[in-house]
Design an enzyme around this catalytic site. Structure first.
Site, PDB file in Angstrom:
ATOM      1  N   ARG A  30     -35.380  34.377  26.086  1.00 28.74           N
ATOM      2  CA  ARG A  30     -35.879  35.303  27.099  1.00 28.74           C
ATOM      3  C   ARG A  30     -35.102  35.150  28.409  1.00 28.74           C
ATOM      4  O   ARG A  30     -34.807  34.023  28.828  1.00 28.74           O
ATOM      5  CB  ARG A  30     -37.381  35.069  27.348  1.00 28.74           C
ATOM      6  CG  ARG A  30     -38.192  35.407  26.120  1.00 28.74           C
ATOM      7  CD  ARG A  30     -39.682  35.472  26.362  1.00 28.74           C
ATOM      8  NE  ARG A  30     -40.349  35.468  25.068  1.00 28.74           N
ATOM      9  CZ  ARG A  30     -40.509  36.554  24.302  1.00 28.74           C
ATOM     10  NH1 ARG A  30     -40.065  37.739  24.721  1.00 28.74           N
ATOM     11  NH2 ARG A  30     -41.105  36.469  23.129  1.00 28.74           N
ATOM     12  N   ASP A  31     -34.790  36.301  29.008  1.00 32.35           N
ATOM     13  CA  ASP A  31     -34.076  36.300  30.291  1.00 32.35           C
ATOM     14  C   ASP A  31     -34.964  35.649  31.358  1.00 32.35           C
ATOM     15  O   ASP A  31     -36.150  35.955  31.470  1.00 32.35           O
ATOM     16  CB  ASP A  31     -33.722  37.743  30.678  1.00 32.35           C
ATOM     17  CG  ASP A  31     -32.682  37.797  31.773  1.00 32.35           C
ATOM     18  OD1 ASP A  31     -31.590  38.328  31.527  1.00 32.35           O
ATOM     19  OD2 ASP A  31     -32.952  37.310  32.900  1.00 32.35           O
ATOM     20  N   ASN A  88     -22.961  44.169  29.434  1.00 26.06           N
ATOM     21  CA  ASN A  88     -22.132  44.412  30.611  1.00 26.06           C
ATOM     22  C   ASN A  88     -20.776  43.750  30.440  1.00 26.06           C
ATOM     23  O   ASN A  88     -20.688  42.644  29.908  1.00 26.06           O
ATOM     24  CB  ASN A  88     -22.829  43.851  31.851  1.00 26.06           C
ATOM     25  CG  ASN A  88     -24.112  44.590  32.177  1.00 26.06           C
ATOM     26  OD1 ASN A  88     -24.137  45.817  32.129  1.00 26.06           O
ATOM     27  ND2 ASN A  88     -25.168  43.870  32.493  1.00 26.06           N
ATOM     28  N   GLU A  96     -22.709  38.839  35.067  1.00 28.42           N
ATOM     29  CA  GLU A  96     -22.853  37.610  35.863  1.00 28.42           C
ATOM     30  C   GLU A  96     -22.452  36.375  35.070  1.00 28.42           C
ATOM     31  O   GLU A  96     -21.945  35.413  35.633  1.00 28.42           O
ATOM     32  CB  GLU A  96     -24.316  37.425  36.300  1.00 28.42           C
ATOM     33  CG  GLU A  96     -24.789  38.413  37.327  1.00 28.42           C
ATOM     34  CD  GLU A  96     -26.290  38.305  37.553  1.00 28.42           C
ATOM     35  OE1 GLU A  96     -26.932  37.377  37.021  1.00 28.42           O
ATOM     36  OE2 GLU A  96     -26.810  39.175  38.260  1.00 28.42           O
ATOM     37  N   VAL A  97     -22.743  36.404  33.775  1.00 28.57           N
ATOM     38  CA  VAL A  97     -22.488  35.232  32.940  1.00 28.57           C
ATOM     39  C   VAL A  97     -21.388  35.582  31.948  1.00 28.57           C
ATOM     40  O   VAL A  97     -21.534  36.523  31.148  1.00 28.57           O
ATOM     41  CB  VAL A  97     -23.768  34.781  32.203  1.00 28.57           C
ATOM     42  CG1 VAL A  97     -23.482  33.554  31.350  1.00 28.57           C
ATOM     43  CG2 VAL A  97     -24.893  34.492  33.197  1.00 28.57           C
ATOM     44  N   HIS A 101     -23.303  38.718  25.996  1.00 30.24           N
ATOM     45  CA  HIS A 101     -24.715  38.725  25.650  1.00 30.24           C
ATOM     46  C   HIS A 101     -25.209  40.151  25.581  1.00 30.24           C
ATOM     47  O   HIS A 101     -24.822  40.994  26.380  1.00 30.24           O
ATOM     48  CB  HIS A 101     -25.540  37.928  26.661  1.00 30.24           C
ATOM     49  CG  HIS A 101     -25.200  38.214  28.085  1.00 30.24           C
ATOM     50  ND1 HIS A 101     -24.096  37.677  28.716  1.00 30.24           N
ATOM     51  CD2 HIS A 101     -25.808  38.999  29.005  1.00 30.24           C
ATOM     52  CE1 HIS A 101     -24.045  38.104  29.955  1.00 30.24           C
ATOM     53  NE2 HIS A 101     -25.067  38.920  30.153  1.00 30.24           N
ATOM     54  N   MET A 102     -26.059  40.385  24.599  1.00 33.23           N
ATOM     55  CA  MET A 102     -26.716  41.678  24.463  1.00 33.23           C
ATOM     56  C   MET A 102     -28.104  41.548  25.092  1.00 33.23           C
ATOM     57  O   MET A 102     -28.874  40.678  24.704  1.00 33.23           O
ATOM     58  CB  MET A 102     -26.817  42.032  22.977  1.00 33.23           C
ATOM     59  CG  MET A 102     -27.543  43.313  22.699  1.00 33.23           C
ATOM     60  SD  MET A 102     -27.678  43.555  20.905  1.00 33.23           S
ATOM     61  CE  MET A 102     -26.101  44.306  20.533  1.00 33.23           C
ATOM     62  N   HIS A 103     -28.396  42.394  26.081  1.00 30.56           N
ATOM     63  CA  HIS A 103     -29.751  42.448  26.634  1.00 30.56           C
ATOM     64  C   HIS A 103     -30.588  43.346  25.716  1.00 30.56           C
ATOM     65  O   HIS A 103     -30.176  44.486  25.429  1.00 30.56           O
ATOM     66  CB  HIS A 103     -29.759  43.102  28.018  1.00 30.56           C
ATOM     67  CG  HIS A 103     -29.038  42.363  29.099  1.00 30.56           C
ATOM     68  ND1 HIS A 103     -29.685  41.674  30.093  1.00 30.56           N
ATOM     69  CD2 HIS A 103     -27.707  42.233  29.366  1.00 30.56           C
ATOM     70  CE1 HIS A 103     -28.802  41.148  30.932  1.00 30.56           C
ATOM     71  NE2 HIS A 103     -27.583  41.476  30.502  1.00 30.56           N
TER      72      HIS A 103
HETATM   73  P1  5GP Z   1     -25.394  39.929  33.037  1.00 30.47           P
HETATM   74  O1  5GP Z   1     -25.598  40.446  34.421  1.00 30.47           O
HETATM   75  O2  5GP Z   1     -24.276  38.911  32.964  1.00 30.47           O
HETATM   76  O3  5GP Z   1     -25.256  41.018  32.013  1.00 30.47           O
HETATM   77  O4  5GP Z   1     -26.739  39.198  32.652  1.00 30.47           O
HETATM   78  C1  5GP Z   1     -26.933  37.831  32.778  1.00 30.47           C
HETATM   79  C2  5GP Z   1     -28.413  37.574  32.595  1.00 30.47           C
HETATM   80  O5  5GP Z   1     -28.608  36.185  32.374  1.00 30.47           O
HETATM   81  C3  5GP Z   1     -29.257  37.970  33.811  1.00 30.47           C
HETATM   82  O6  5GP Z   1     -30.208  38.962  33.437  1.00 30.47           O
HETATM   83  C4  5GP Z   1     -29.908  36.653  34.238  1.00 30.47           C
HETATM   84  O7  5GP Z   1     -31.244  36.811  34.666  1.00 30.47           O
HETATM   85  C5  5GP Z   1     -29.813  35.811  32.973  1.00 30.47           C
HETATM   86  N1  5GP Z   1     -29.714  34.390  33.234  1.00 30.47           N
HETATM   87  C6  5GP Z   1     -28.840  33.773  34.076  1.00 30.47           C
HETATM   88  N2  5GP Z   1     -28.999  32.450  34.038  1.00 30.47           N
HETATM   89  C7  5GP Z   1     -30.001  32.208  33.140  1.00 30.47           C
HETATM   90  C8  5GP Z   1     -30.608  31.010  32.667  1.00 30.47           C
HETATM   91  O8  5GP Z   1     -30.290  29.893  33.058  1.00 30.47           O
HETATM   92  N3  5GP Z   1     -31.589  31.147  31.733  1.00 30.47           N
HETATM   93  C9  5GP Z   1     -31.971  32.363  31.263  1.00 30.47           C
HETATM   94  N4  5GP Z   1     -32.950  32.390  30.337  1.00 30.47           N
HETATM   95  N5  5GP Z   1     -31.409  33.516  31.683  1.00 30.47           N
HETATM   96  C10 5GP Z   1     -30.430  33.433  32.611  1.00 30.47           C
END
Ligand code: 5GP
Length: 119
Positions: A30-31, A88, A96-97, A101-103
């Site tokens: 979970r996010d 993304n 961001e990461v 990853h697929m949301h």
């Molecule tokens: P992006 O913006 O890269 O597509 O999404 C990265 C997602 O990773 C964000 O929605 C953020 O809330 C989630 N996220 C970042 N760090 C962590 C973490 O340490 N644990 C979890 N469960 N989610 C994270």
């Protein structure tokens, strides 16, 4: 070699996360900052920084992201109401990461995919 992110630590259980699924190819959790009642991230266990870095060798794991998304959507009870899958890529998309990853987002009306003012 690509730099590891916090997601590699989650896969290795070095930091806590609410893991909802795992197998030999992918992990789903979970996010931490959920944007909807269901907001799960499904990631390859292998580090692939961005969609630009995928290769034909990754096709099995990339397909697995979808079959696992379908299973989780059903387990969450949102397979019939509907959900959105988002991936993304890099800065303009807000990645961001840098571990792809697929949301999987659902459980409420999600509205338009892009805000009209930014189209
Ligand atoms: P992006 O913006 O890269 O597509 O999404 C990265 C997602 O990773 C964000 O929605 C953020 O809330 C989630 N996220 C970042 N760090 C962590 C973490 O340490 N644990 C979890 N469960 N989610 C994270």
């Amino acid at each position: 070699m690509s730099e590891e992110t916090i997601f590699s630590k989650i896969i290795r259980r070095e930091i806590p996360a609410d893991i909802v699924y795992e197998d030999e190819l992918v992990t789903a959790f979970r996010d931490i900052s959920h944007q909807a009642p269901t907001h799960v991230l499904i990631i390859p266990n292998k580090l692939i920084p961005t969609v630009n870095d995928v290769t034909t060798e990754d096709e099995l794991v990339l397909g697995r992201l979808f079959t696992v998304a379908k299973k989780i959507a059903k387990a969450e009870g949102i397979n019939e109401s509907g959900y959105r899958l988002i991936m993304n890529c890099k800065d303009d998309a807000g990645q961001e990461v840098y571990h792809i990853h697929m949301h999987l987002v659902g459980g409420r009306k999600l509205g338009r995919m892009l805000a009209p003012e930014v189209v």
